[in-house]
Design a protein around this motif. Structure first.
Motif, mmCIF file in Angstrom:
data_model
loop_
_atom_site.group_PDB
_atom_site.id
_atom_site.type_symbol
_atom_site.label_atom_id
_atom_site.label_comp_id
_atom_site.label_asym_id
_atom_site.label_seq_id
_atom_site.Cartn_x
_atom_site.Cartn_y
_atom_site.Cartn_z
ATOM 1 N N MET A 1 0.820 -1.203 0.000
ATOM 2 C CA MET A 1 0.000 0.000 0.000
ATOM 3 C C MET A 1 0.857 1.257 0.000
ATOM 4 N N LYS A 2 1.935 1.263 0.789
ATOM 5 C CA LYS A 2 2.784 2.445 0.878
ATOM 6 C C LYS A 2 3.492 2.746 -0.433
ATOM 7 N N ASN A 3 3.603 1.752 -1.299
ATOM 8 C CA ASN A 3 4.232 1.960 -2.606
ATOM 9 C C ASN A 3 3.269 2.535 -3.634
ATOM 10 N N ILE A 4 1.974 2.369 -3.423
ATOM 11 C CA ILE A 4 1.015 2.775 -4.451
ATOM 12 C C ILE A 4 0.045 3.855 -3.985
ATOM 13 N N ALA A 5 0.104 4.232 -2.707
ATOM 14 C CA ALA A 5 -0.811 5.248 -2.183
ATOM 15 C C ALA A 5 -0.027 6.286 -1.381
ATOM 16 N N ASP A 6 -0.644 7.442 -1.210
ATOM 17 C CA ASP A 6 -0.076 8.504 -0.386
ATOM 18 C C ASP A 6 -0.527 8.269 1.057
ATOM 19 N N VAL A 7 0.374 7.796 1.901
ATOM 20 C CA VAL A 7 0.032 7.414 3.270
ATOM 21 C C VAL A 7 0.471 8.506 4.238
ATOM 22 N N ARG A 8 -0.493 9.011 5.039
ATOM 23 C CA ARG A 8 -0.209 10.074 6.007
ATOM 24 C C ARG A 8 -0.484 9.556 7.421
ATOM 25 N N THR A 9 0.574 9.470 8.240
ATOM 26 C CA THR A 9 0.420 9.062 9.638
ATOM 27 C C THR A 9 1.318 9.931 10.500
ATOM 28 N N PRO A 10 0.984 10.183 11.776
ATOM 29 C CA PRO A 10 -0.347 9.933 12.349
ATOM 30 C C PRO A 10 -1.260 11.141 12.125
ATOM 31 N N TYR A 11 -2.236 11.000 11.249
ATOM 32 C CA TYR A 11 -3.184 12.070 10.933
ATOM 33 C C TYR A 11 -4.607 11.553 11.145
ATOM 34 N N GLN A 12 -5.513 12.488 11.381
ATOM 35 C CA GLN A 12 -6.932 12.148 11.438
ATOM 36 C C GLN A 12 -7.753 13.269 10.811
ATOM 37 N N ILE A 13 -8.925 12.908 10.329
ATOM 38 C CA ILE A 13 -9.827 13.892 9.734
ATOM 39 C C ILE A 13 -10.398 14.780 10.836
ATOM 40 N N THR A 14 -10.303 16.102 10.644
ATOM 41 C CA THR A 14 -10.825 17.026 11.654
ATOM 42 C C THR A 14 -11.883 17.975 11.100
ATOM 43 N N ARG A 15 -11.986 18.107 9.786
ATOM 44 C CA ARG A 15 -12.991 19.014 9.237
ATOM 45 C C ARG A 15 -13.378 18.586 7.829
ATOM 46 N N LEU A 16 -14.649 18.739 7.530
ATOM 47 C CA LEU A 16 -15.182 18.454 6.199
ATOM 48 C C LEU A 16 -15.699 19.750 5.583
ATOM 49 N N HIS A 17 -15.328 20.007 4.345
ATOM 50 C CA HIS A 17 -15.830 21.183 3.632
ATOM 51 C C HIS A 17 -16.717 20.701 2.495
ATOM 52 N N GLY A 18 -17.975 21.085 2.542
ATOM 53 C CA GLY A 18 -18.915 20.623 1.541
ATOM 54 C C GLY A 18 -19.246 21.669 0.497
ATOM 55 N N ASN A 19 -19.614 21.170 -0.659
ATOM 56 C CA ASN A 19 -20.117 22.014 -1.748
ATOM 57 C C ASN A 19 -21.467 21.428 -2.140
ATOM 58 N N GLY A 20 -22.542 21.976 -1.573
ATOM 59 C CA GLY A 20 -23.848 21.350 -1.738
ATOM 60 C C GLY A 20 -23.920 20.122 -0.853
ATOM 61 N N ASP A 21 -24.311 18.989 -1.442
ATOM 62 C CA ASP A 21 -24.451 17.766 -0.643
ATOM 63 C C ASP A 21 -23.224 16.864 -0.739
ATOM 64 N N ARG A 22 -22.118 17.391 -1.274
ATOM 65 C CA ARG A 22 -20.914 16.589 -1.427
ATOM 66 C C ARG A 22 -19.725 17.260 -0.733
ATOM 67 N N ILE A 23 -18.825 16.413 -0.220
ATOM 68 C CA ILE A 23 -17.577 16.903 0.348
ATOM 69 C C ILE A 23 -16.591 17.153 -0.793
ATOM 70 N N HIS A 24 -15.935 18.313 -0.777
ATOM 71 C CA HIS A 24 -14.928 18.560 -1.811
ATOM 72 C C HIS A 24 -13.546 18.825 -1.227
ATOM 73 N N GLN A 25 -13.501 19.123 0.093
ATOM 74 C CA GLN A 25 -12.218 19.297 0.755
ATOM 75 C C GLN A 25 -12.270 18.699 2.156
ATOM 76 N N VAL A 26 -11.118 18.211 2.613
ATOM 77 C CA VAL A 26 -11.021 17.643 3.953
ATOM 78 C C VAL A 26 -9.773 18.196 4.628
ATOM 79 N N VAL A 27 -9.920 18.566 5.889
ATOM 80 C CA VAL A 27 -8.767 18.963 6.685
ATOM 81 C C VAL A 27 -8.333 17.762 7.518
ATOM 82 N N ILE A 28 -7.066 17.403 7.395
ATOM 83 C CA ILE A 28 -6.495 16.366 8.269
ATOM 84 C C ILE A 28 -5.475 17.030 9.181
ATOM 85 N N THR A 29 -5.393 16.544 10.406
ATOM 86 C CA THR A 29 -4.550 17.163 11.420
ATOM 87 C C THR A 29 -3.562 16.149 11.982
#
Length: 340
Positions: free
Chosen positions: A198-226
């Motif tokens: 997985m670490k070879n084929i994906a962008d892995v971020r640790t130790p992070y967690q999702i802290t905020r969701l930014h929506g555009n209408g009924d869909r999320i288009h941005q996420v803040v990870i901390t």
């Protein structure tokens, strides 16, 4: 109560352990009933039906949905009685030694022995702990995946650190434009080989967690990870989010019927025996020192549970069934397959 209503063994739960127990009990010429709380057999496997399964002995990698089909076909080889949409709430032992199983519909099922194979019980997904998350669950915030096609060419964010999160990252990397994985711990609780891949084929971020969701209408288009340690915030553009934080399990009322439990699981011996004579266990609902929590391990549990149930009913019975190539019960079935 009529004699025909009494079964040698009743299996509670229609997942891999329960289905294989039904098949193996048929090999041992037991009268079998299988009770499943959902409207179909397969159990927890249906939660990741589109995932590819690699670690079942003797079969090639395949979609979990296909594996379910094969297991159901095998489970019904000896025509067990299958009861769907019924949950067993409790059991009682009658004066004549039989067990009476009580369902949520008020029915009674009579049996001489029981194999409990309820898997994770009634499993509930662990949702993202943010009030606004529920607003997006009908659009691009996912807890289970039924189809990979919708992720084609998308920027996907996966949150989680277990085997399911890692497996989804590997699967989706073949479909998506990009896959980013965030986990609040530095280490993943998954198979080492898969984590490395997985670490070879994906962008892995640790130790992070999702802290905020930014929506555009009924869909999320941005996420803040901390960053868990430094508090650093990173803004990510996303098309789809997959949250794989595991499940909480609520084992049914069977746990209140005198069964010994440990950390929410039924304690069983190496012979699949519970502390109640005549009741055995198999699969993810059970635990012992040498427990193997794989589908292949559930099959072994099922075999041991059936053999123990058979000897409970008849102490003079062989300790195990003959292998299928020497088992007379398959002779007629082999003729249908080979034509001779």
């Amino acid at each position: 109560m009529h004699k025909e209503d009494i079964y040698d063994v009743t299996i509670i739960g229609g997942g891999p352990a329960g289905m294989y127990a039904a098949f193996y009990a048929g090999m041992r010429e037991m009268k079998v009933k299988l009770i499943e709380g959902k409207d179909r057999l397969g159990g927890f496997l249906h939660t990741y039906s589109d995932k590819t399964i690699w670690d079942v002995g003797g079969v090639p990698p395949m979609k979990c949905s296909r594996l379910i089909e094969w297991l159901v076909q095998q489970a019904t080889t000896f025509d067990p009685t299958v009861v769907l949409n019924r949950s067993v709430d409790r059991f009682t032992r009658l004066d004549n030694g039989l067990f009476a199983l009580h369902t949520d519909e008020g029915e009674l099922h009579y049996t001489r022995s029981i194999i409990i194979a309820i898997g994770r019980g009634i499993a509930e997904v662990q949702r993202l702990e943010m009030e606004e998350a529920i607003e997006y669950e009908r659009s691009n915030l996912h807890y289970t995946l039924q189809s990979l096609e919708r992720f084609t060419g998308k920027h996907v964010l996966i949150s989680g650190g277990g085997n399911s999160a890692v497996d989804w990252a590997i699967e989706l990397a073949e479909q998506a434009e990009t896959v980013t994985v965030v986990h609040r711990q530095s280490e993943f609780r998954a198979m080492e080989r898969n984590v490395k891949y997985m670490k070879n084929i994906a962008d892995v971020r640790t130790p992070y967690q999702i802290t905020r969701l930014h929506g555009n209408g009924d869909r999320i288009h941005q996420v803040v990870i901390t960053h868990v340690d430094t508090g650093e915030n990173v803004l990510l553009e996303v098309d789809e989010i997959v949250v794989s934080h595991g499940y909480t399990s609520h084992v049914s009322g069977l746990a209140r019927c005198g069964l010994e439990m440990s950390e929410g699981m039924i304690v069983m011996s190496q012979l699949a025996e519970t502390n109640v004579p005549g009741i055995f266990s198999a699969g993810d609902c059970a635990t012992h020192e040498s427990k193997v929590r794989l589908i292949a391990g559930a099959f072994n549990d099922a075999i041991v549970a059936v053999n123990s149930a058979k000897q409970y009913l008849n102490p003079k019975a062989p300790k195990m069934a003959y292998v299928s190539s020497h088992n007379d019960i398959f002779r007629e079935k082999n003729r249908h397959i080979t034509g001779c």
